[in-house]
Design a protein around this motif. Structure first.
Motif, PDB file in Angstrom:
ATOM      1  N   PRO A 199       0.829  -1.207   0.000  1.00  0.00           N
ATOM      2  CA  PRO A 199       0.000   0.000   0.000  1.00  0.00           C
ATOM      3  C   PRO A 199       0.865   1.260   0.000  1.00  0.00           C
ATOM      4  N   GLN A 200       0.339   2.318  -0.639  1.00  0.00           N
ATOM      5  CA  GLN A 200       1.031   3.593  -0.705  1.00  0.00           C
ATOM      6  C   GLN A 200       0.275   4.649   0.088  1.00  0.00           C
ATOM      7  N   PHE A 201       1.027   5.610   0.616  1.00  0.00           N
ATOM      8  CA  PHE A 201       0.384   6.707   1.346  1.00  0.00           C
ATOM      9  C   PHE A 201      -0.380   7.622   0.392  1.00  0.00           C
ATOM     10  N   MET A 202       0.252   8.037  -0.691  1.00  0.00           N
ATOM     11  CA  MET A 202      -0.400   8.871  -1.694  1.00  0.00           C
ATOM     12  C   MET A 202      -0.413   8.096  -3.007  1.00  0.00           C
ATOM     13  N   THR A 203      -1.566   7.584  -3.378  1.00  0.00           N
ATOM     14  CA  THR A 203      -1.674   6.789  -4.596  1.00  0.00           C
ATOM     15  C   THR A 203      -1.725   7.700  -5.826  1.00  0.00           C
ATOM     16  N   PRO A 204      -1.451   7.155  -7.009  1.00  0.00           N
ATOM     17  CA  PRO A 204      -1.552   7.972  -8.228  1.00  0.00           C
ATOM     18  C   PRO A 204      -2.947   8.592  -8.371  1.00  0.00           C
ATOM     19  N   GLU A 205      -2.987   9.809  -8.826  1.00  0.00           N
ATOM     20  CA  GLU A 205      -4.213  10.578  -9.067  1.00  0.00           C
ATOM     21  C   GLU A 205      -4.981  10.903  -7.790  1.00  0.00           C
ATOM     22  N   THR A 206      -4.254  10.935  -6.679  1.00  0.00           N
ATOM     23  CA  THR A 206      -4.893  11.316  -5.424  1.00  0.00           C
ATOM     24  C   THR A 206      -5.201  12.806  -5.394  1.00  0.00           C
ATOM     25  N   MET A 207      -6.387  13.168  -4.974  1.00  0.00           N
ATOM     26  CA  MET A 207      -6.799  14.553  -4.764  1.00  0.00           C
ATOM     27  C   MET A 207      -6.600  15.408  -6.015  1.00  0.00           C
ATOM     28  N   ASN A 208      -7.051  14.881  -7.164  1.00  0.00           N
ATOM     29  CA  ASN A 208      -6.906  15.643  -8.416  1.00  0.00           C
ATOM     30  C   ASN A 208      -8.257  16.017  -9.039  1.00  0.00           C
ATOM     31  N   GLY A 209      -9.325  15.873  -8.263  1.00  0.00           N
ATOM     32  CA  GLY A 209     -10.646  16.267  -8.743  1.00  0.00           C
ATOM     33  C   GLY A 209     -11.482  15.153  -9.332  1.00  0.00           C
ATOM     34  N   LYS A 210     -10.840  14.057  -9.760  1.00  0.00           N
ATOM     35  CA  LYS A 210     -11.605  12.991 -10.416  1.00  0.00           C
ATOM     36  C   LYS A 210     -12.545  12.276  -9.447  1.00  0.00           C
ATOM     37  N   TYR A 211     -12.112  12.130  -8.200  1.00  0.00           N
ATOM     38  CA  TYR A 211     -12.969  11.465  -7.219  1.00  0.00           C
ATOM     39  C   TYR A 211     -14.229  12.283  -6.962  1.00  0.00           C
ATOM     40  N   GLU A 212     -14.037  13.590  -6.750  1.00  0.00           N
ATOM     41  CA  GLU A 212     -15.186  14.463  -6.524  1.00  0.00           C
ATOM     42  C   GLU A 212     -16.120  14.461  -7.734  1.00  0.00           C
ATOM     43  N   ALA A 213     -15.542  14.474  -8.928  1.00  0.00           N
ATOM     44  CA  ALA A 213     -16.345  14.544 -10.151  1.00  0.00           C
ATOM     45  C   ALA A 213     -17.250  13.331 -10.312  1.00  0.00           C
ATOM     46  N   GLN A 214     -16.779  12.143  -9.876  1.00  0.00           N
ATOM     47  CA  GLN A 214     -17.566  10.922 -10.064  1.00  0.00           C
ATOM     48  C   GLN A 214     -18.409  10.568  -8.845  1.00  0.00           C
ATOM     49  N   PHE A 215     -18.425  11.419  -7.831  1.00  0.00           N
ATOM     50  CA  PHE A 215     -19.035  11.022  -6.569  1.00  0.00           C
ATOM     51  C   PHE A 215     -20.529  10.739  -6.679  1.00  0.00           C
ATOM     52  N   MET A 216     -21.212  11.407  -7.565  1.00  0.00           N
ATOM     53  CA  MET A 216     -22.653  11.172  -7.663  1.00  0.00           C
ATOM     54  C   MET A 216     -22.971   9.778  -8.199  1.00  0.00           C
ATOM     55  N   ASP A 217     -21.992   9.105  -8.820  1.00  0.00           N
ATOM     56  CA  ASP A 217     -22.185   7.696  -9.177  1.00  0.00           C
ATOM     57  C   ASP A 217     -22.393   6.858  -7.911  1.00  0.00           C
ATOM     58  N   ILE A 218     -21.691   7.210  -6.852  1.00  0.00           N
ATOM     59  CA  ILE A 218     -21.839   6.502  -5.581  1.00  0.00           C
ATOM     60  C   ILE A 218     -23.217   6.767  -4.991  1.00  0.00           C
ATOM     61  N   VAL A 219     -23.617   8.033  -4.980  1.00  0.00           N
ATOM     62  CA  VAL A 219     -24.944   8.394  -4.456  1.00  0.00           C
ATOM     63  C   VAL A 219     -26.045   7.685  -5.251  1.00  0.00           C
ATOM     64  N   ALA A 220     -25.899   7.667  -6.571  1.00  0.00           N
ATOM     65  CA  ALA A 220     -26.903   7.017  -7.416  1.00  0.00           C
ATOM     66  C   ALA A 220     -26.993   5.527  -7.119  1.00  0.00           C
ATOM     67  N   PHE A 221     -25.849   4.880  -6.913  1.00  0.00           N
ATOM     68  CA  PHE A 221     -25.849   3.443  -6.609  1.00  0.00           C
ATOM     69  C   PHE A 221     -26.568   3.171  -5.292  1.00  0.00           C
ATOM     70  N   ILE A 222     -26.261   3.941  -4.270  1.00  0.00           N
ATOM     71  CA  ILE A 222     -26.887   3.728  -2.959  1.00  0.00           C
ATOM     72  C   ILE A 222     -28.393   3.952  -3.047  1.00  0.00           C
ATOM     73  N   GLU A 223     -28.802   5.003  -3.731  1.00  0.00           N
ATOM     74  CA  GLU A 223     -30.224   5.320  -3.780  1.00  0.00           C
ATOM     75  C   GLU A 223     -31.011   4.377  -4.680  1.00  0.00           C
ATOM     76  N   ALA A 224     -30.314   3.652  -5.561  1.00  0.00           N
ATOM     77  CA  ALA A 224     -30.982   2.655  -6.399  1.00  0.00           C
ATOM     78  C   ALA A 224     -31.028   1.279  -5.741  1.00  0.00           C
ATOM     79  N   ASN A 225     -30.161   1.036  -4.748  1.00  0.00           N
ATOM     80  CA  ASN A 225     -30.027  -0.311  -4.198  1.00  0.00           C
ATOM     81  C   ASN A 225     -30.394  -0.437  -2.722  1.00  0.00           C
ATOM     82  N   TYR A 226     -30.658   0.679  -2.053  1.00  0.00           N
ATOM     83  CA  TYR A 226     -31.016   0.644  -0.639  1.00  0.00           C
ATOM     84  C   TYR A 226     -32.247   1.508  -0.389  1.00  0.00           C
ATOM     85  N   ARG A 227     -32.962   1.188   0.675  1.00  0.00           N
ATOM     86  CA  ARG A 227     -34.123   1.982   1.068  1.00  0.00           C
ATOM     87  C   ARG A 227     -33.630   3.218   1.822  1.00  0.00           C
TER      88      ARG A 227
END
Length: 397
Positions: free
Chosen positions: A242-270
């Protein structure tokens, strides 16, 4: 007949070896939490010249890391008796979850008498709990328990499936109710397992809900490293360091795709899929992500928690301009309104000044927040406290 005797002897030898392996490291009791809440460590090492214990129960020292100087664990010498057993007893310790390791002739190793371990980035240490007060939140109590599941979601913006952990509260499986959601984000070097193993998130939620101090809720713990599909050893890259700072850490891509996570939770859980029933919080890098996600999607989360947030400039490699127009989007978040903006930081945290400057910016724009300042630095002891203080403030009707 001789053939069978040989096979039997081989089987007996294997059994003896298995028993030796089973009971090795059990010759002494370590760590032993004493009645007065001191703790005794023991290690059988008759050939060793020097044995030390290092852990966060000892006075901290400053150590160099890629993020600057941070608080690290101190060290103490053990003494050896005639049988080759090394021993050290602490002073009285405050109730808390502690981690430690031994250093034998300069070689750092875990305690063979203690099978309870945690991994923080690439370091593996033992843990123990001194019970009472705050630490009782971290223990498994005789209360109803939630369920922790590992799930994979389609990260459309990244182009591959990714893993996350989901805590569902006690009674979720037998209920028809809909629940609010806390999205809980880890720090640099962590992954979707960090808040469960190091943060004791499931135990904290179980105990707070049982005490009536927190609303039953889902807690979603994603992997914040967009170059990974899962924690080291749990994803398609297999076993690697494991690495402390992985490639592409804190470069905006995680924030940009975050609504994919919200969409998954709201489609699969009550769950209740509105702003009033969504919260986002995180530690260090996760606090940085929480700050940017909540302002980039400014009408999505009514509750925001920044735990020792890594507030610092970073290069934006997203295709959505996540870090652009910071002041304007923060203003829009404020004008849209929210229930809680919560900030916690330790007095000796290397990010203290950055958080102080951010609070001044919030003050200047009349953006309300709640603030908690604790002793200590950039450590899990603080983040567990912040979670246990933040969760009871969520989703109050």
């Amino acid at each position: 007949m001789k053939k069978y005797i040989v096979i039997a002897l081989l089987g007996l030898t294997g059994l003896v070896q298995a028993q030796e392996a089973l009971f090795s490291g059990q010759q002494v009791s370590s760590p032993q939490v004493n009645d007065d809440k001191s703790v005794t460590f023991r290690l059988v090492a008759p050939q060793a010249d020097t044995v030390q214990v290092t852990g966060d129960f000892l006075p901290s020292v400053k150590v160099d890391t890629p993020m600057g100087k941070v608080d690290g664990p101190g060290k103490a010498l053990l003494s050896k008796n005639e049988e080759g057993v090394w021993t050290y007893t602490t002073s009285v310790l405050a109730p808390e979850l502690y981690n430690y390791a031994f250093i034998v002739d300069g070689f750092k190793t875990t305690d063979p008498a203690n099978p309870f371990l945690i991994r923080d980035v690439a370091s593996v240490t033992n843990i123990f709990i001194v019970p009472g007060e705050q630490a009782d939140l971290y223990r498994v109590q005789d209360v109803p328990h939630g369920t922790v599941a590992s799930r994979w979601y389609d990260a459309k913006d990244l182009g591959f499936d990714r893993k996350l952990s989901v805590y569902t509260p006690p009674g979720y499986e037998t209920s028809a109710a809909e629940y609010p959601v806390l999205y809980l984000l880890h720090g640099a070097g962590g992954d979707e397992e960090a808040w469960l193993s190091l943060g004791r998130a499931a135990q904290i939620l179980d105990n707070l809900i049982a005490e009536g101090k927190a609303e039953p809720m889902l807690v979603v713990m994603p992997n914040g490293n967009v170059g990974q599909d899962a924690a080291p050893g749990a994803g398609s890259d297999g076993f690697y360091t494991p690495q402390f700072m992985t490639p592409e850490t804190m470069n905006g891509k995680y924030e940009a795709q975050f609504m994919d996570i919200v969409a998954f939770i709201e489609a699969n859980y009550r769950v209740k899929s509105d702003k009033a029933h969504r919260a986002i919080a995180g530690l260090s890098m996760g606090g940085y992500h929480s700050m940017h996600i909540s302002r980039f999607y400014p009408n999505t989360f009514d509750y925001v928690g920044l735990f020792s947030a890594a507030i610092m400039p970073r290069e934006d490699k997203s295709d959505k301009g996540v870090y652009a127009n910071f002041d304007e989007t923060l203003k829009a978040q404020n004008e849209n309104g929210y229930q809680l903006y919560w900030i916690g930081i330790g007095k000796t945290d290397f990010l203290y000044e950055a958080n102080t400057a951010f609070r001044k910016q919030l003050d200047q724009m009349d953006m309300p927040y709640e603030y908690m300042e604790t002793e200590g630095g950039h450590i899990w002891r603080n983040w567990r406290v912040y979670l246990s203080e933040f969760v009871p403030l969520l989703f109050e009707e």
